[in-house]
Design a protein around this motif. Sequence first.
Motif, PDB file in Angstrom:
ATOM      1  N   ARG A 205       0.811  -1.207   0.000  1.00 21.35           N
ATOM      2  CA  ARG A 205       0.000   0.000   0.000  1.00 21.35           C
ATOM      3  C   ARG A 205       0.852   1.266   0.000  1.00 21.35           C
ATOM      4  NH1 ARG A 205      -2.468   4.194   1.601  1.00 21.35           N
ATOM      5  NH2 ARG A 205      -4.736   4.394   1.493  1.00 21.35           N
ATOM      6  N   SER A 206       1.848   1.331   0.886  1.00 23.40           N
ATOM      7  CA  SER A 206       2.688   2.522   1.037  1.00 23.40           C
ATOM      8  C   SER A 206       1.813   3.766   1.188  1.00 23.40           C
ATOM      9  CB  SER A 206       3.678   2.642  -0.125  1.00 23.40           C
ATOM     10  OG  SER A 206       4.529   1.529  -0.161  1.00 23.40           O
ATOM     11  N   THR A 207       2.055   4.786   0.358  1.00 32.12           N
ATOM     12  CA  THR A 207       1.286   6.036   0.467  1.00 32.12           C
ATOM     13  C   THR A 207       0.370   6.242  -0.745  1.00 32.12           C
ATOM     14  OG1 THR A 207       3.134   7.257  -0.526  1.00 32.12           O
ATOM     15  CG2 THR A 207       3.059   7.133   1.878  1.00 32.12           C
ATOM     16  N   LYS A 208       0.022   5.185  -1.430  1.00 32.99           N
ATOM     17  CA  LYS A 208      -0.800   5.317  -2.631  1.00 32.99           C
ATOM     18  C   LYS A 208      -2.161   5.926  -2.315  1.00 32.99           C
ATOM     19  CE  LYS A 208       1.277   1.217  -4.703  1.00 32.99           C
ATOM     20  NZ  LYS A 208       1.109  -0.233  -4.828  1.00 32.99           N
ATOM     21  N   SER A 209      -2.604   6.767  -3.220  1.00 28.12           N
ATOM     22  CA  SER A 209      -3.926   7.374  -3.089  1.00 28.12           C
ATOM     23  C   SER A 209      -4.395   7.785  -4.473  1.00 28.12           C
ATOM     24  CB  SER A 209      -3.863   8.594  -2.169  1.00 28.12           C
ATOM     25  OG  SER A 209      -5.142   9.169  -2.022  1.00 28.12           O
ATOM     26  N   SER A 217      -5.482   2.216   6.606  1.00 29.04           N
ATOM     27  CA  SER A 217      -4.588   1.064   6.477  1.00 29.04           C
ATOM     28  C   SER A 217      -3.136   1.520   6.621  1.00 29.04           C
ATOM     29  CB  SER A 217      -4.769   0.394   5.113  1.00 29.04           C
ATOM     30  OG  SER A 217      -6.063  -0.151   4.969  1.00 29.04           O
ATOM     31  N   SER A 218      -2.329   0.726   7.278  1.00 23.34           N
ATOM     32  CA  SER A 218      -0.932   1.102   7.455  1.00 23.34           C
ATOM     33  C   SER A 218      -0.189   1.026   6.126  1.00 23.34           C
ATOM     34  CB  SER A 218      -0.254   0.188   8.477  1.00 23.34           C
ATOM     35  OG  SER A 218       0.060  -1.057   7.899  1.00 23.34           O
ATOM     36  N   PRO A 219       0.880   1.810   5.965  1.00 30.47           N
ATOM     37  CA  PRO A 219       1.663   1.736   4.729  1.00 30.47           C
ATOM     38  C   PRO A 219       2.224   0.344   4.467  1.00 30.47           C
ATOM     39  CG  PRO A 219       2.224   3.714   5.967  1.00 30.47           C
ATOM     40  CD  PRO A 219       1.364   2.882   6.864  1.00 30.47           C
ATOM     41  N   ARG A 220       2.367  -0.475   5.505  1.00 35.17           N
ATOM     42  CA  ARG A 220       2.912  -1.826   5.341  1.00 35.17           C
ATOM     43  C   ARG A 220       1.866  -2.835   4.873  1.00 35.17           C
ATOM     44  NH1 ARG A 220       5.895  -4.534   9.840  1.00 35.17           N
ATOM     45  NH2 ARG A 220       4.234  -3.803  11.241  1.00 35.17           N
ATOM     46  N   CYS A 222      -0.269  -5.164   2.749  1.00 33.59           N
ATOM     47  CA  CYS A 222       0.061  -5.812   1.482  1.00 33.59           C
ATOM     48  C   CYS A 222      -1.092  -6.720   1.072  1.00 33.59           C
ATOM     49  CB  CYS A 222       1.347  -6.628   1.609  1.00 33.59           C
ATOM     50  SG  CYS A 222       1.227  -7.990   2.802  1.00 33.59           S
ATOM     51  N   GLY A 223      -1.128  -7.080  -0.195  1.00 30.46           N
ATOM     52  CA  GLY A 223      -2.171  -7.972  -0.680  1.00 30.46           C
ATOM     53  C   GLY A 223      -2.423  -7.793  -2.149  1.00 30.46           C
ATOM     54  N   HIS A 224      -3.684  -7.958  -2.556  1.00 33.67           N
ATOM     55  CA  HIS A 224      -4.042  -7.846  -3.968  1.00 33.67           C
ATOM     56  C   HIS A 224      -5.554  -7.779  -4.078  1.00 33.67           C
ATOM     57  CE1 HIS A 224      -2.912  -8.045  -8.180  1.00 33.67           C
ATOM     58  NE2 HIS A 224      -1.681  -8.354  -7.834  1.00 33.67           N
ATOM     59  N   PHE A 225      -6.031  -7.146  -5.157  1.00 33.74           N
ATOM     60  CA  PHE A 225      -7.452  -7.258  -5.462  1.00 33.74           C
ATOM     61  C   PHE A 225      -7.593  -7.830  -6.863  1.00 33.74           C
ATOM     62  CE2 PHE A 225      -7.055  -3.124  -7.609  1.00 33.74           C
ATOM     63  CZ  PHE A 225      -7.997  -3.201  -8.628  1.00 33.74           C
ATOM     64  N   GLY A 226      -8.801  -8.335  -7.162  1.00 31.39           N
ATOM     65  CA  GLY A 226      -9.040  -8.955  -8.451  1.00 31.39           C
ATOM     66  C   GLY A 226     -10.225  -8.347  -9.161  1.00 31.39           C
ATOM     67  N   GLN A 227     -10.182  -8.364 -10.481  1.00 34.41           N
ATOM     68  CA  GLN A 227     -11.245  -7.776 -11.280  1.00 34.41           C
ATOM     69  C   GLN A 227     -12.565  -8.538 -11.165  1.00 34.41           C
ATOM     70  OE1 GLN A 227     -11.467  -4.938 -13.088  1.00 34.41           O
ATOM     71  NE2 GLN A 227      -9.449  -4.298 -12.385  1.00 34.41           N
ATOM     72  N   SER A 228     -12.545  -9.719 -10.557  1.00 36.59           N
ATOM     73  CA  SER A 228     -13.788 -10.458 -10.349  1.00 36.59           C
ATOM     74  C   SER A 228     -14.530  -9.976  -9.107  1.00 36.59           C
ATOM     75  CB  SER A 228     -13.505 -11.960 -10.239  1.00 36.59           C
ATOM     76  OG  SER A 228     -12.592 -12.224  -9.196  1.00 36.59           O
ATOM     77  N   GLY A 229     -14.003  -8.909  -8.459  1.00 34.23           N
ATOM     78  CA  GLY A 229     -14.659  -8.370  -7.270  1.00 34.23           C
ATOM     79  C   GLY A 229     -14.168  -9.020  -6.001  1.00 34.23           C
ATOM     80  N   THR A 230     -12.855  -9.207  -5.910  1.00 34.92           N
ATOM     81  CA  THR A 230     -12.242  -9.930  -4.797  1.00 34.92           C
ATOM     82  C   THR A 230     -11.064  -9.150  -4.240  1.00 34.92           C
ATOM     83  OG1 THR A 230     -10.797 -11.095  -6.371  1.00 34.92           O
ATOM     84  CG2 THR A 230     -12.861 -12.181  -5.771  1.00 34.92           C
ATOM     85  N   PHE A 231     -10.773  -9.359  -2.959  1.00 38.72           N
ATOM     86  CA  PHE A 231      -9.518  -8.811  -2.428  1.00 38.72           C
ATOM     87  C   PHE A 231      -9.067  -9.598  -1.214  1.00 38.72           C
ATOM     88  CE2 PHE A 231     -12.543  -5.917  -0.104  1.00 38.72           C
ATOM     89  CZ  PHE A 231     -12.129  -6.140   1.214  1.00 38.72           C
ATOM     90  N   LEU A 232      -7.772  -9.471  -0.947  1.00 37.65           N
ATOM     91  CA  LEU A 232      -7.150 -10.028   0.248  1.00 37.65           C
ATOM     92  C   LEU A 232      -6.084  -9.049   0.691  1.00 37.65           C
ATOM     93  CD1 LEU A 232      -5.872 -13.690   0.769  1.00 37.65           C
ATOM     94  CD2 LEU A 232      -4.576 -11.720   1.579  1.00 37.65           C
ATOM     95  N   TRP A 233      -6.235  -8.527   1.910  1.00 35.53           N
ATOM     96  CA  TRP A 233      -5.170  -7.675   2.449  1.00 35.53           C
ATOM     97  C   TRP A 233      -4.721  -8.183   3.803  1.00 35.53           C
ATOM     98  CZ3 TRP A 233      -6.638  -5.935   7.131  1.00 35.53           C
ATOM     99  CH2 TRP A 233      -7.935  -5.460   7.362  1.00 35.53           C
ATOM    100  N   ILE A 234      -3.473  -7.863   4.111  1.00 41.28           N
ATOM    101  CA  ILE A 234      -2.888  -8.171   5.417  1.00 41.28           C
ATOM    102  C   ILE A 234      -2.272  -6.888   5.937  1.00 41.28           C
ATOM    103  CG2 ILE A 234      -1.078  -9.457   6.612  1.00 41.28           C
ATOM    104  CD1 ILE A 234      -1.528 -11.617   4.337  1.00 41.28           C
ATOM    105  N   ASP A 235      -2.707  -6.459   7.110  1.00 44.50           N
ATOM    106  CA  ASP A 235      -2.172  -5.245   7.726  1.00 44.50           C
ATOM    107  C   ASP A 235      -1.419  -5.658   8.981  1.00 44.50           C
ATOM    108  OD1 ASP A 235      -1.637  -2.840   9.001  1.00 44.50           O
ATOM    109  OD2 ASP A 235      -3.529  -1.920   8.375  1.00 44.50           O
ATOM    110  N   PRO A 236      -0.081  -5.712   8.923  1.00 47.57           N
ATOM    111  CA  PRO A 236       0.682  -6.173  10.088  1.00 47.57           C
ATOM    112  C   PRO A 236       0.526  -5.278  11.302  1.00 47.57           C
ATOM    113  CG  PRO A 236       2.139  -5.312   8.384  1.00 47.57           C
ATOM    114  CD  PRO A 236       0.780  -5.394   7.780  1.00 47.57           C
ATOM    115  N   ASP A 237       0.253  -3.995  11.086  1.00 42.58           N
ATOM    116  CA  ASP A 237       0.060  -3.098  12.223  1.00 42.58           C
ATOM    117  C   ASP A 237      -1.245  -3.402  12.953  1.00 42.58           C
ATOM    118  OD1 ASP A 237       2.379  -2.034  11.269  1.00 42.58           O
ATOM    119  OD2 ASP A 237       1.640   0.014  11.050  1.00 42.58           O
ATOM    120  N   ALA A 238      -2.236  -3.919  12.228  1.00 41.57           N
ATOM    121  CA  ALA A 238      -3.508  -4.298  12.840  1.00 41.57           C
ATOM    122  C   ALA A 238      -3.482  -5.735  13.342  1.00 41.57           C
ATOM    123  CB  ALA A 238      -4.647  -4.122  11.835  1.00 41.57           C
TER     124      ALA A 238
END
Length: 271
Positions: A205-209, A217-220, A222-238
Amino acid sequence: MESLHVVSRWPVETAAVAVVDASGRVLGATGPTDHRFPLASVTKLLTAYAVLVAVEEGAVEWDQPAGPEGSTLRHLIAHTSGLAFDSSAVQAAPGTKRIYSNTGFELMADTVAAATDIPFADYLTEAVFTPLGMTSSTLDASPAAGATSTVDDLVRFAAEVQAPKLVSAGLVAEAVSVAFPGLRGVLPGYGMQKENDWGLGFEIRSTKSPHWTGTTSSPRTCGHFGQSGTFLWIDPDAGAGCVALTDRRFGEWAVEAWTPFTDGVLAELRG
């Protein structure tokens, strides 16, 4: 988790979500978590993890030539090989621009398959799905976007990334850290980013906007989203990861829904 209930108001027919911590404990879930959904580009996380296993086993090396002239396996997995999004056209010299490339991921999978003498879909099953108990997951088409899975399976994967057992913690730490920092590039669905940071298969993620995760979400993250309407993120700070799978293609609805949803989840986790 109360924050997950908003999913019932998303403009989709079917959605399932879950939040999981590093121990694999599901902190909350809603929807049919055993329903199989096409993952689209969330597939890249699974493919990348199989490549981590191949690196750890010594079957391949990050700096071996792969892809266009001057490119390596590390360039392919970090979307810096110069390959176009969905063709073999070379649009930049390796390491100079972040060009999100399905073709690069397919070449990377071919490299692993050649080195191991195992079809990549079988290697992914043997290296990741089977040891994690992801019994409902399959790779049916492109290693860039052709997997099908469930929330139940992907929470196992999200727990693995948070507390690795299949590969060393150091290798995963490298994968979720920025590779080739400072490169411009387009984040699909969200436009040009001055610093389009990516790790080894994991978007950072970093500072993207704007971005598909939360404003908190913390800058750390990480993950991915998909065009099929899906996502998975991991926020180590959380201290948690989140999986969301739907049956409606990514579009303006997702841009409007996903960010406040993630902010709500994070607020509940932190509260």
